[in-house]
Design a protein around this motif. Structure first.
Motif, PDB file in Angstrom:
ATOM      1  N   PRO A 133      -5.680  10.094  17.811  1.00 29.68           N
ATOM      2  CA  PRO A 133      -4.911   9.131  17.846  1.00 29.68           C
ATOM      3  C   PRO A 133      -4.917   8.018  16.781  1.00 29.68           C
ATOM      4  O   PRO A 133      -3.995   7.559  16.062  1.00 29.68           O
ATOM      5  N   LYS A 134      -6.254   7.730  16.424  1.00 29.82           N
ATOM      6  CA  LYS A 134      -6.412   6.557  15.178  1.00 29.82           C
ATOM      7  C   LYS A 134      -5.929   7.226  14.022  1.00 29.82           C
ATOM      8  O   LYS A 134      -5.222   6.585  13.262  1.00 29.82           O
ATOM      9  N   LEU A 135      -6.534   8.332  13.682  1.00 28.52           N
ATOM     10  CA  LEU A 135      -6.252   8.959  12.262  1.00 28.52           C
ATOM     11  C   LEU A 135      -4.665   9.254  12.263  1.00 28.52           C
ATOM     12  O   LEU A 135      -3.898   9.011  11.229  1.00 28.52           O
ATOM     13  N   GLY A 136      -4.036   9.725  13.413  1.00 27.97           N
ATOM     14  CA  GLY A 136      -2.621  10.096  13.467  1.00 27.97           C
ATOM     15  C   GLY A 136      -1.707   8.603  12.982  1.00 27.97           C
ATOM     16  O   GLY A 136      -0.605   8.781  12.280  1.00 27.97           O
ATOM     17  N   VAL A 137      -2.235   7.515  13.456  1.00 26.43           N
ATOM     18  CA  VAL A 137      -1.408   6.188  13.064  1.00 26.43           C
ATOM     19  C   VAL A 137      -1.441   5.976  11.755  1.00 26.43           C
ATOM     20  O   VAL A 137      -0.610   5.773  11.354  1.00 26.43           O
ATOM     21  N   VAL A 138      -2.800   6.245  10.921  1.00 30.61           N
ATOM     22  CA  VAL A 138      -2.958   5.938   9.684  1.00 30.61           C
ATOM     23  C   VAL A 138      -2.022   6.903   8.874  1.00 30.61           C
ATOM     24  O   VAL A 138      -1.580   6.608   8.050  1.00 30.61           O
ATOM     25  N   ALA A 139      -2.064   8.241   9.423  1.00 29.78           N
ATOM     26  CA  ALA A 139      -1.245   9.211   8.757  1.00 29.78           C
ATOM     27  C   ALA A 139      -0.012   8.984   8.670  1.00 29.78           C
ATOM     28  O   ALA A 139       0.777   9.201   7.623  1.00 29.78           O
ATOM     29  N   LYS A 140       0.516   8.304   9.633  1.00 30.01           N
ATOM     30  CA  LYS A 140       1.973   8.116   9.858  1.00 30.01           C
ATOM     31  C   LYS A 140       2.362   6.991   8.835  1.00 30.01           C
ATOM     32  O   LYS A 140       3.568   7.100   8.309  1.00 30.01           O
ATOM     33  N   CYS A 141       1.488   6.125   8.784  1.00 35.51           N
ATOM     34  CA  CYS A 141       1.851   4.939   7.857  1.00 35.51           C
ATOM     35  C   CYS A 141       1.820   5.603   6.389  1.00 35.51           C
ATOM     36  O   CYS A 141       2.561   5.040   5.819  1.00 35.51           O
ATOM     37  N   CYS A 142       0.877   6.472   6.061  1.00 34.90           N
ATOM     38  CA  CYS A 142       0.939   6.950   4.779  1.00 34.90           C
ATOM     39  C   CYS A 142       2.179   7.676   4.689  1.00 34.90           C
ATOM     40  O   CYS A 142       2.853   7.612   3.670  1.00 34.90           O
ATOM     41  N   ALA A 143       2.668   8.556   5.633  1.00 34.40           N
ATOM     42  CA  ALA A 143       3.922   9.237   5.571  1.00 34.40           C
ATOM     43  C   ALA A 143       5.005   8.382   5.197  1.00 34.40           C
ATOM     44  O   ALA A 143       5.760   8.862   4.252  1.00 34.40           O
ATOM     45  N   ILE A 144       5.128   7.148   5.875  1.00 37.25           N
ATOM     46  CA  ILE A 144       5.959   6.215   5.529  1.00 37.25           C
ATOM     47  C   ILE A 144       6.140   5.642   4.292  1.00 37.25           C
ATOM     48  O   ILE A 144       7.213   5.575   3.654  1.00 37.25           O
ATOM     49  N   GLY A 145       4.745   5.242   3.768  1.00 37.87           N
ATOM     50  CA  GLY A 145       4.903   4.636   2.537  1.00 37.87           C
ATOM     51  C   GLY A 145       4.639   5.850   1.361  1.00 37.87           C
ATOM     52  O   GLY A 145       4.726   5.246  -0.003  1.00 37.87           O
ATOM     53  N   SER A 146       4.713   6.991   1.632  1.00 31.65           N
ATOM     54  CA  SER A 146       4.337   8.085   0.730  1.00 31.65           C
ATOM     55  C   SER A 146       5.477   8.161  -0.785  1.00 31.65           C
ATOM     56  O   SER A 146       5.277   8.560  -1.745  1.00 31.65           O
ATOM     57  N   SER A 147       6.805   7.649  -0.465  1.00 29.54           N
ATOM     58  CA  SER A 147       7.770   7.593  -1.245  1.00 29.54           C
ATOM     59  C   SER A 147       7.739   6.298  -2.251  1.00 29.54           C
ATOM     60  O   SER A 147       8.585   6.408  -3.154  1.00 29.54           O
ATOM     61  N   ARG A 148       6.941   5.506  -1.823  1.00 28.39           N
ATOM     62  CA  ARG A 148       7.255   4.172  -2.399  1.00 28.39           C
ATOM     63  C   ARG A 148       5.621   3.578  -3.087  1.00 28.39           C
ATOM     64  O   ARG A 148       5.719   2.830  -3.996  1.00 28.39           O
ATOM     65  N   ILE A 149       4.625   4.131  -2.468  1.00 19.82           N
ATOM     66  CA  ILE A 149       3.223   3.300  -2.878  1.00 19.82           C
ATOM     67  C   ILE A 149       2.614   4.306  -4.045  1.00 19.82           C
ATOM     68  O   ILE A 149       2.308   3.733  -5.167  1.00 19.82           O
ATOM     69  N   PRO A 150       2.487   5.728  -3.786  1.00 20.57           N
ATOM     70  CA  PRO A 150       1.522   6.433  -4.864  1.00 20.57           C
ATOM     71  C   PRO A 150       2.696   6.982  -5.921  1.00 20.57           C
ATOM     72  O   PRO A 150       3.830   7.151  -5.649  1.00 20.57           O
ATOM     73  N   ASP A 151       2.219   7.128  -6.994  1.00 17.41           N
ATOM     74  CA  ASP A 151       3.086   7.857  -8.140  1.00 17.41           C
ATOM     75  C   ASP A 151       2.924   9.476  -7.931  1.00 17.41           C
ATOM     76  O   ASP A 151       3.969  10.062  -8.109  1.00 17.41           O
ATOM     77  N   LEU A 152       2.006   9.660  -7.396  1.00 12.38           N
ATOM     78  CA  LEU A 152       1.734  11.140  -7.155  1.00 12.38           C
ATOM     79  C   LEU A 152       0.662  11.427  -5.967  1.00 12.38           C
ATOM     80  O   LEU A 152      -0.116  10.519  -5.761  1.00 12.38           O
ATOM     81  N   ILE A 153       0.927  12.461  -5.013  1.00 12.21           N
ATOM     82  CA  ILE A 153       0.026  12.895  -3.957  1.00 12.21           C
ATOM     83  C   ILE A 153      -0.756  14.159  -4.387  1.00 12.21           C
ATOM     84  O   ILE A 153       0.253  15.151  -4.638  1.00 12.21           O
TER      85      ILE A 153
END
Length: 395
Positions: A133-153
């Motif tokens: 549950p906790k890691l799932g929330v963090v990963a979902k937030c990362c997924a939402i920000g993945s197109s805007r925050i990092p240059d590359l993953i």
């Protein structure tokens, strides 16, 4: 190249070990690293410091963001003036990515230079709310920000990339660099077989199957135990070595499973060890019984030691093994047992030949040196804002 790494913690794990090895091999290129742990320095932090790498710890409590500590992280980024910021694992991706974006804006107000920002994914499965549950929330937030925050993953495996894209990560940002292996520490050792058998107190000619990995459901030790029970029925002289966290006599659940399978007397539970590189070359066969993996480090290390591998077809295991080992379906103890028996039934010379081919594959395709070269190309491209170029995508 000045690289600032932000990582969730510096205990012993796949991502932490890769970071250490990249820092180690990059010394010849005069790369400068600063490693920031969101939590504590940990075991791998101490090893990094022994290399001469500066390590700082923010001391966050279980990755919970604290405004003053986030501000300190931003200040450290600005102060270090990196060419690249690389974050490692979900909490560091999210929090470190946020801090790096603010630091980049602050730096832009002072200089025209920019730094690149990379996230890193080092597990195969995308964590769900149901499973974690906790890691799932963090990963979902990362997924939402993945197109805007990092240059590359950067993903450690094609399977990890595919699963995270399905979880909502931006496919345009994803790039795979497989982990590399330390072929100087993990190498064939002619005396290892005799040394291991003396340590175990078993006959010099006893066949040995080894497995390395923490006691966890994804490692599927029930599958391993069911398989070795079948092997024991056909080869009573065979012995089985288990190395890893909680693989010891204090683990009552494991003890009960081994007793029920009738193989307790044939199994040697060595627990966590710091001399794995000296023990693995003594195995006749290395086994991976997992139901889930990304890019299993233990398989690459065993191959580098010249040990034939029998592994379940999870993550990028088949990509790693290629044609120089046995790959069987996961959660199929009969298939796993047959794979082990097929290698154990070979002559010593035939097993040595397979092992030599396995090491050659690691040297040519998956050495830590080749992995560092790929990271170097990515760092340079991201710093220049050219992460999407065709040359990088083909590397």
């Amino acid at each position: 190249m000045r690289i600032l790494h932000i990582i969730s913690g510096l205990g012993v794990g796949g991502a932490e070990t890769l970071l250490y090895r990249l820092a180690q091999v990059s010394r010849a290129t005069h790369a400068e690293h600063l490693v920031v742990s969101l939590s504590s320095v940990g075991i791998m932090g101490g090893k990094l410091q022994a290399l001469g790498v500066e390590v700082r710890a923010l001391g966050m409590d279980n990755g919970v963001p604290q405004p003053l500590l986030v501000r300190r992280l931003i200040d450290w980024i600005v102060e270090f003036s990196p060419d690249v910021v690389q974050t490692w694992m979900y909490h560091a991706d999210l929090l470190g990515g946020f801090a790096a974006r603010i630091a980049r804006r602050m730096r832009a107000s002072r200089t025209a230079d920019r730094f690149g920002l990379l996230w890193s994914i080092h597990q195969s499965e995308y964590p769900t709310f149901r499973s974690e549950p906790k890691l799932g929330v963090v990963a979902k937030c990362c997924a939402i920000g993945s197109s805007r925050i990092p240059d590359l993953i950067i993903c450690c495996a094609e399977t990890a990339k595919a699963n995270h894209v399905r979880g909502g990560y931006s496919p345009a940002r994803m790039h795979v660099i497989h982990n590399g292996f330390d072929v100087e520490s993990f190498k064939p050792r002619p005396e290892a077989g005799s040394s291991l058998r003396r340590l175990l107190g078993v006959d010099e000619n006893a066949p040995i199957v080894g497995i390395v990995g923490r006691y966890h459901e994804v490692k599927d030790y029930d599958n391993f135990i069911a398989a070795i029970a079948r092997v024991h029925g056909r080869m009573p002289a065979c012995r089985f070595v288990m190395i890893g966290h909680e693989l010891n006599d204090d683990n009552r659940a494991l003890q009960a499973s081994l007793e029920q399978a009738g193989v307790r007397a044939q199994c040697h539970l060595l627990g966590p060890r710091d001399d794995v590189q000296a023990l693995v070359p003594g195995f006749d066969v290395f086994c991976l019984s997992s139901r889930s993996e990304g890019f299993p480090t233990v398989i690459g290390e065993a191959m580098a030691c010249g040990v034939p591998c029998v592994a379940t077809d999870v993550g990028d295991t088949a990509v790693l093994i290629g044609e120089v080992g046995r790959v069987v379906p996961p959660r199929d103890s009969r298939a796993l047992a047959e794979g082990l028996l097929s290698v154990l039934s070979l002559s010593d010379e035939e097993r040595r030949n397979i092992g030599a081919l396995a090491r050659s594959r690691i040297l040519s395709v998956f050495s830590i040196d080749s992995t560092w070269q790929k990271y170097e190309r990515v760092y340079a491209a991201v710093k220049e804002g050219a992460w999407a170029c065709a040359e990088l995508r083909a590397s």
